[in-house]
Design a protein around this motif. Structure first.
Motif, PDB file in Angstrom:
ATOM      1  N   ILE A  49      -6.803  16.671  -8.831  1.00 15.84           N
ATOM      2  CA  ILE A  49      -7.997  17.092  -9.361  1.00 15.84           C
ATOM      3  C   ILE A  49      -9.064  17.432  -8.085  1.00 15.84           C
ATOM      4  CG2 ILE A  49     -10.005  16.807 -11.051  1.00 15.84           C
ATOM      5  CD1 ILE A  49      -7.610  17.601 -12.326  1.00 15.84           C
ATOM      6  N   THR A  50      -9.120  16.470  -7.334  1.00 12.70           N
ATOM      7  CA  THR A  50      -9.770  16.406  -5.922  1.00 12.70           C
ATOM      8  C   THR A  50      -9.319  17.162  -4.705  1.00 12.70           C
ATOM      9  OG1 THR A  50      -9.388  13.982  -5.827  1.00 12.70           O
ATOM     10  CG2 THR A  50     -11.228  14.522  -7.185  1.00 12.70           C
ATOM     11  N   ASP A  51      -8.352  17.790  -5.004  1.00 12.38           N
ATOM     12  CA  ASP A  51      -7.571  18.582  -3.978  1.00 12.38           C
ATOM     13  C   ASP A  51      -6.685  17.541  -2.978  1.00 12.38           C
ATOM     14  OD1 ASP A  51      -8.503  20.989  -4.423  1.00 12.38           O
ATOM     15  OD2 ASP A  51     -10.307  20.678  -3.487  1.00 12.38           O
ATOM     16  N   GLU A  52      -6.065  16.728  -3.667  1.00 10.13           N
ATOM     17  CA  GLU A  52      -5.109  15.706  -2.890  1.00 10.13           C
ATOM     18  C   GLU A  52      -4.113  15.427  -3.983  1.00 10.13           C
ATOM     19  OE1 GLU A  52      -6.380  12.033  -0.268  1.00 10.13           O
ATOM     20  OE2 GLU A  52      -5.880  11.438  -2.121  1.00 10.13           O
ATOM     21  N   SER A  53      -2.634  15.538  -3.085  1.00 14.30           N
ATOM     22  CA  SER A  53      -1.530  14.940  -3.899  1.00 14.30           C
ATOM     23  C   SER A  53      -0.878  13.914  -3.407  1.00 14.30           C
ATOM     24  CB  SER A  53      -0.424  16.198  -3.851  1.00 14.30           C
ATOM     25  OG  SER A  53      -0.752  17.321  -4.510  1.00 14.30           O
ATOM     26  N   SER A  54      -0.842  12.871  -4.582  1.00 14.94           N
ATOM     27  CA  SER A  54      -0.236  11.387  -4.289  1.00 14.94           C
ATOM     28  C   SER A  54       0.982  11.434  -4.735  1.00 14.94           C
ATOM     29  CB  SER A  54      -1.347  10.552  -4.587  1.00 14.94           C
ATOM     30  OG  SER A  54      -2.699  10.567  -4.279  1.00 14.94           O
ATOM     31  N   PHE A  55       1.892  10.419  -4.301  1.00 10.99           N
ATOM     32  CA  PHE A  55       3.041  10.097  -4.592  1.00 10.99           C
ATOM     33  C   PHE A  55       3.485   8.452  -4.607  1.00 10.99           C
ATOM     34  CE2 PHE A  55       2.502  14.221  -2.588  1.00 10.99           C
ATOM     35  CZ  PHE A  55       3.053  14.949  -3.275  1.00 10.99           C
ATOM     36  N   GLU A  56       4.064   8.196  -5.304  1.00 13.65           N
ATOM     37  CA  GLU A  56       4.597   6.685  -5.347  1.00 13.65           C
ATOM     38  C   GLU A  56       6.145   6.636  -5.338  1.00 13.65           C
ATOM     39  OE1 GLU A  56       4.034   2.264  -7.413  1.00 13.65           O
ATOM     40  OE2 GLU A  56       2.296   4.122  -7.751  1.00 13.65           O
ATOM     41  N   SER A  57       6.624   6.320  -4.427  1.00 17.81           N
ATOM     42  CA  SER A  57       8.460   6.108  -4.465  1.00 17.81           C
ATOM     43  C   SER A  57       9.021   7.296  -4.956  1.00 17.81           C
ATOM     44  CB  SER A  57       8.695   5.109  -5.147  1.00 17.81           C
ATOM     45  OG  SER A  57       8.046   3.719  -4.605  1.00 17.81           O
ATOM     46  N   LEU A  58       8.696   8.828  -4.462  1.00 16.04           N
ATOM     47  CA  LEU A  58       9.334   9.752  -5.070  1.00 16.04           C
ATOM     48  C   LEU A  58      10.097  10.382  -3.852  1.00 16.04           C
ATOM     49  CD1 LEU A  58       6.693  11.633  -7.269  1.00 16.04           C
ATOM     50  CD2 LEU A  58       8.603  10.494  -8.019  1.00 16.04           C
ATOM     51  N   PRO A  59      11.317  10.881  -3.898  1.00 19.30           N
ATOM     52  CA  PRO A  59      12.101  11.731  -2.811  1.00 19.30           C
ATOM     53  C   PRO A  59      11.249  12.506  -2.184  1.00 19.30           C
ATOM     54  CG  PRO A  59      13.433  11.810  -4.968  1.00 19.30           C
ATOM     55  CD  PRO A  59      12.043  11.010  -5.405  1.00 19.30           C
ATOM     56  N   LEU A  60      11.623  12.733  -0.787  1.00 20.85           N
ATOM     57  CA  LEU A  60      10.545  13.677  -0.163  1.00 20.85           C
ATOM     58  C   LEU A  60      10.851  15.016  -0.522  1.00 20.85           C
ATOM     59  CD1 LEU A  60       9.069  14.208   2.757  1.00 20.85           C
ATOM     60  CD2 LEU A  60      11.547  14.159   3.914  1.00 20.85           C
ATOM     61  N   GLN A  61      11.916  15.295  -1.129  1.00 24.03           N
ATOM     62  CA  GLN A  61      12.230  16.914  -1.426  1.00 24.03           C
ATOM     63  C   GLN A  61      11.055  17.211  -2.341  1.00 24.03           C
ATOM     64  OE1 GLN A  61      14.357  19.458  -0.075  1.00 24.03           O
ATOM     65  NE2 GLN A  61      12.694  20.400  -1.043  1.00 24.03           N
ATOM     66  N   PHE A  62      10.828  16.115  -3.399  1.00 24.16           N
ATOM     67  CA  PHE A  62       9.584  16.493  -4.283  1.00 24.16           C
ATOM     68  C   PHE A  62       8.162  16.735  -3.678  1.00 24.16           C
ATOM     69  CE2 PHE A  62       6.505  15.111  -7.310  1.00 24.16           C
ATOM     70  CZ  PHE A  62       6.751  15.705  -8.612  1.00 24.16           C
ATOM     71  N   VAL A  63       7.901  15.715  -2.792  1.00 23.41           N
ATOM     72  CA  VAL A  63       6.601  15.991  -1.832  1.00 23.41           C
ATOM     73  C   VAL A  63       6.675  17.275  -0.964  1.00 23.41           C
ATOM     74  CG1 VAL A  63       5.426  15.036  -0.007  1.00 23.41           C
ATOM     75  CG2 VAL A  63       6.755  13.444  -1.547  1.00 23.41           C
ATOM     76  N   LEU A  64       7.581  17.793  -0.413  1.00 26.21           N
ATOM     77  CA  LEU A  64       7.736  18.976   0.151  1.00 26.21           C
ATOM     78  C   LEU A  64       7.670  20.207  -0.753  1.00 26.21           C
ATOM     79  CD1 LEU A  64      10.610  18.097   2.664  1.00 26.21           C
ATOM     80  CD2 LEU A  64       8.353  18.248   3.277  1.00 26.21           C
ATOM     81  N   ASP A  65       8.272  20.164  -2.111  1.00 22.23           N
ATOM     82  CA  ASP A  65       8.024  21.119  -3.107  1.00 22.23           C
ATOM     83  C   ASP A  65       6.525  21.506  -3.322  1.00 22.23           C
ATOM     84  OD1 ASP A  65      10.705  21.689  -2.749  1.00 22.23           O
ATOM     85  OD2 ASP A  65      11.122  20.567  -4.668  1.00 22.23           O
ATOM     86  N   GLU A  66       5.977  20.072  -3.595  1.00 25.56           N
ATOM     87  CA  GLU A  66       4.477  20.347  -3.855  1.00 25.56           C
ATOM     88  C   GLU A  66       3.552  20.849  -2.617  1.00 25.56           C
ATOM     89  OE1 GLU A  66       1.269  20.164  -6.373  1.00 25.56           O
ATOM     90  OE2 GLU A  66       3.447  19.697  -6.894  1.00 25.56           O
ATOM     91  N   PHE A  67       4.156  20.499  -1.436  1.00 20.82           N
ATOM     92  CA  PHE A  67       3.125  21.041  -0.378  1.00 20.82           C
ATOM     93  C   PHE A  67       3.456  22.404  -0.442  1.00 20.82           C
ATOM     94  CE2 PHE A  67       3.300  22.497   4.052  1.00 20.82           C
ATOM     95  CZ  PHE A  67       2.058  21.725   4.790  1.00 20.82           C
ATOM     96  N   GLU A  68       4.501  22.977  -0.484  1.00 19.14           N
ATOM     97  CA  GLU A  68       4.899  24.533  -0.658  1.00 19.14           C
ATOM     98  C   GLU A  68       3.968  25.050  -1.905  1.00 19.14           C
ATOM     99  OE1 GLU A  68       9.342  25.183   1.340  1.00 19.14           O
ATOM    100  OE2 GLU A  68       8.866  24.865  -0.900  1.00 19.14           O
ATOM    101  N   ARG A  69       3.625  24.413  -2.883  1.00 21.10           N
ATOM    102  CA  ARG A  69       2.979  25.076  -3.902  1.00 21.10           C
ATOM    103  C   ARG A  69       1.465  24.822  -3.769  1.00 21.10           C
ATOM    104  NH1 ARG A  69       7.180  22.691  -7.668  1.00 21.10           N
ATOM    105  NH2 ARG A  69       6.154  20.627  -7.094  1.00 21.10           N
ATOM    106  N   GLN A  70       0.892  23.936  -2.667  1.00 26.22           N
ATOM    107  CA  GLN A  70      -0.264  24.054  -2.279  1.00 26.22           C
ATOM    108  C   GLN A  70      -0.866  24.945  -1.055  1.00 26.22           C
ATOM    109  OE1 GLN A  70      -2.524  22.674  -4.348  1.00 26.22           O
ATOM    110  NE2 GLN A  70      -1.072  21.626  -5.608  1.00 26.22           N
ATOM    111  N   TYR A  71       0.300  25.101  -0.349  1.00 28.14           N
ATOM    112  CA  TYR A  71       0.155  25.797   0.979  1.00 28.14           C
ATOM    113  C   TYR A  71       1.071  27.023   1.017  1.00 28.14           C
ATOM    114  CZ  TYR A  71      -2.857  22.234   2.762  1.00 28.14           C
ATOM    115  OH  TYR A  71      -3.777  21.070   3.086  1.00 28.14           O
TER     116      TYR A  71
END
Length: 298
Positions: A225-247
């Motif tokens: 909601i404040t323009d930051e994605s946070s993760f807790e013990s999630l696979p890197l692929q999930f993080v990269l997918d979200e990165f691609e959705r934001q950029y």
């Protein structure tokens, strides 16, 4: 204009299926203004359930016995206008409202009861405003944060499970192999594969690759909601997918173990800072070429 051409134009207009050329032809009809005025006045009218195509065919078959000039007589104009009015009311009542977000886009939606939904990037939400008073239900693909007005039961339907509340604040994520529900206020019920879970404020329910987990959170709202994605013990692929959705950029990580777990966050407003936030904790380097980022191990 021949009678059959006129009939096809009216029918396609009922189906919201006119192409630009047909739209221009439709606007040239002698009684175009009358049809538009009556269709607008009928928007609040709910027609009884009936088959529009069958009704149209019945009227059309009767009209075939008339000479083409009779199409513009007042009596037939009235008949055609009433057909349009009933058809528009029927379609308006049954149509769903769909909201979509693209890459790096967020959207806030106000539902008919003043409940609000904020959609994260690459997500969509569908609901029917005409049936809302009887059925507070939305369909979600992607991620959304809900602030639900108190009232009857409110359901969020996803491909992986159903979330039900009466009035609360919660976040739902539904991605390929991941399902997450976080309660921030009130009480949230989650139905997942015939299993029932209740979440109190500060509790989170997750399913990753069919594995269920329950954790706690200490935030008042999701970080995106404040323009930051946070993760807790999630696979890197999930993080990269979200990165691609934001950029609007492609990430290649062929030489990296994308199943390794990541805990941290990245900003939605600074590409280089976001990349460093992801790669530095994992000892990964990256190169940028045009619209592609390649990750490699140091």
């Amino acid at each position: 204009m021949q009678k059959m051409e006129r009939e096809e134009l009216i029918k396609k207009w009922l189906d919201y299926n006119l192409n630009p050329e047909e739209q221009k032809a439709f606007e040239q009809l002698d009684d175009y203004d009358e049809l538009i005025k009556l269709s607008k006045s009928s928007e609040g009218f709910v027609a009884p359930v009936f088959n529009v195509d069958d009704t149209y065919k019945t009227v059309a078959s009767q009209l075939k016995t008339k000479k083409p000039i009779n199409w513009i007589t007042p009596l037939l104009k009235i008949a055609a206008v009433f057909l349009i009015a009933f058809g528009v009311a029927y379609y308006t009542y049954s149509l769903d409202t769909a909201n979509y977000t693209s890459i790096a886009e967020q959207q806030e939606i106000i539902l008919p009861d003043a409940s609000t939904v904020k959609l994260n990037a690459v997500s969509n939400l569908v609901f029917n405003k005409n049936k809302w008073s009887d059925n507070r239900e939305v369909l979600l693909e992607g991620e959304a944060f809900f602030k639900v007005a108190k009232g009857s039961k409110f359901d969020v339907l996803t491909k992986q499970g159903k979330v039900s509340v009466l009035g609360t604040e919660f976040n739902v994520i539904q991605r390929d192999n991941y399902f997450e529900v976080t309660c921030y206020e009130g009480l949230v019920a989650v139905n997942y594969k015939s299993k029932y879970f209740e979440l109190k404020p500060g509790k989170r329910f997750t399913v990753l690759n069919e594995k269920i987990n329950n954790t706690s959170v200490n935030k008042l709202q999701p970080s995106w909601i404040t323009d930051e994605s946070s993760f807790e013990s999630l696979p890197l692929q999930f993080v990269l997918d979200e990165f691609e959705r934001q950029y609007n950029i492609k990430v290649t990580a062929a030489s990296i173990d994308t199943e390794q777990l990541f805990t941290g966050s990245f900003s939605h407003t600074d590409l280089d800072l976001a990349l460093k936030s992801i790669t530095l904790p994992l000892g990964i380097t990256y190169t940028k070429t045009d619209n592609v980022i390649v990750l490699t191990r140091e």
